[in-house]
Write a protein that holds these residues in place. Structure first.
Motif, mmCIF file in Angstrom:
data_model
loop_
_atom_site.group_PDB
_atom_site.id
_atom_site.type_symbol
_atom_site.label_atom_id
_atom_site.label_comp_id
_atom_site.label_asym_id
_atom_site.label_seq_id
_atom_site.Cartn_x
_atom_site.Cartn_y
_atom_site.Cartn_z
ATOM 1 N N VAL A 42 0.851 -1.187 0.000
ATOM 2 C CA VAL A 42 0.000 0.000 0.000
ATOM 3 C C VAL A 42 0.890 1.241 0.000
ATOM 4 N N THR A 43 0.507 2.241 -0.772
ATOM 5 C CA THR A 43 1.292 3.473 -0.774
ATOM 6 C C THR A 43 1.202 4.149 0.597
ATOM 7 N N PRO A 44 2.281 4.754 1.055
ATOM 8 C CA PRO A 44 2.325 5.316 2.417
ATOM 9 C C PRO A 44 1.491 6.580 2.578
ATOM 10 N N THR A 45 1.111 6.850 3.801
ATOM 11 C CA THR A 45 0.366 8.058 4.115
ATOM 12 C C THR A 45 1.205 9.301 3.831
ATOM 13 N N GLY A 46 0.562 10.337 3.308
ATOM 14 C CA GLY A 46 1.233 11.605 3.064
ATOM 15 C C GLY A 46 2.232 11.597 1.931
#
Length: 216
Positions: A42-46
């Motif tokens: 999953v792509t990271p937050t921010g």
């Protein structure tokens, strides 16, 4: 190259393509992908989709717990809802693409089938796209709204927010997302014009010929 490192590279490559074409600005949007062992990337937050470090893309276990990489996007409930309810989902893409968001703001769209039948591929790749109401970003209620569809929709449009598309693999989800945005762009450009869309009889022929999930 291992499966996880190859998949991380692939996510970064597609994410940059989406960012470079202006389909999700700033640090908006997120992508997830299921691996063969049932875990997820999953792509990271921010993070910006245009500048992802593949090695820092979040690796989550089958219960969406963090194994390695940076903390994941706050939209995990949205992604997990598709994996849990739609059989065969291998990737989920969520963007803040301009024309899709614009279409979600229009007062006279059909919330049960927000994309007008303008092109064959809009129908073939997406089926009916459900318009969901506005939710606060990261709200668990977004995931619950998707779960309420019981896996019957491959794509939804979040009002005032953006589209979400599930696919059997990353490529399928990306291509369907691009089709959604292009169809939304056509719909916005044609506002106020009596455009010659695809008639109901031909919609039914497309649905039958390409075995598209259409009826709820």
């Amino acid at each position: 190259m291992t499966e996880i490192s190859s998949a991380r590279e692939k996510i970064a490559l597609y994410a940059k393509s989406l960012f470079d074409r202006g389909l999700t600005p700033g640090s908006s949007g997120n992508i997830s992908m299921r691996l063969s062992d049932g875990s997820f990337l999953v792509t990271p937050t921010g993070s910006s989709m245009g500048f992802l470090d593949p090695g820092r893309i979040s690796h989550l276990g089958s219960a969406m717990e963090l194994i390695s990489g940076d903390a994941p996007t706050k939209e995990i409930p949205l992604h997990s809802a598709f994996y849990d309810t739609r059989h065969g989902t291998g990737a989920v893409v969520h963007l803040h693409s301009t024309h899709s968001v614009a279409l979600s703001l229009m007062p006279d769209v059909d919330p049960d089938n927000v994309l007008p039948p303008l092109t064959a591929y809009g129908i073939m790749k997406l089926g009916k796209v459900k318009l969901l109401p506005f939710f606060m970003p990261g709200d668990d209620a977004m995931g619950e709204a998707v779960r309420g569809l019981a896996g019957k929709r491959t794509a939804v449009l979040l009002a005032n927010h953006g589209p979400v598309v599930a696919g059997k693999d990353l490529e399928s989800a990306i291509y369907a997302m691009e089709e959604l945005e292009e169809t939304a762009k056509l719909a916005v450009l044609l506002r106020g014009i009596e455009a010659n869309g695809i008639g109901q009889a031909d919609v039914e022929r497309l649905v039958k010929r390409f075995d598209i999930q259409w009826d709820d």
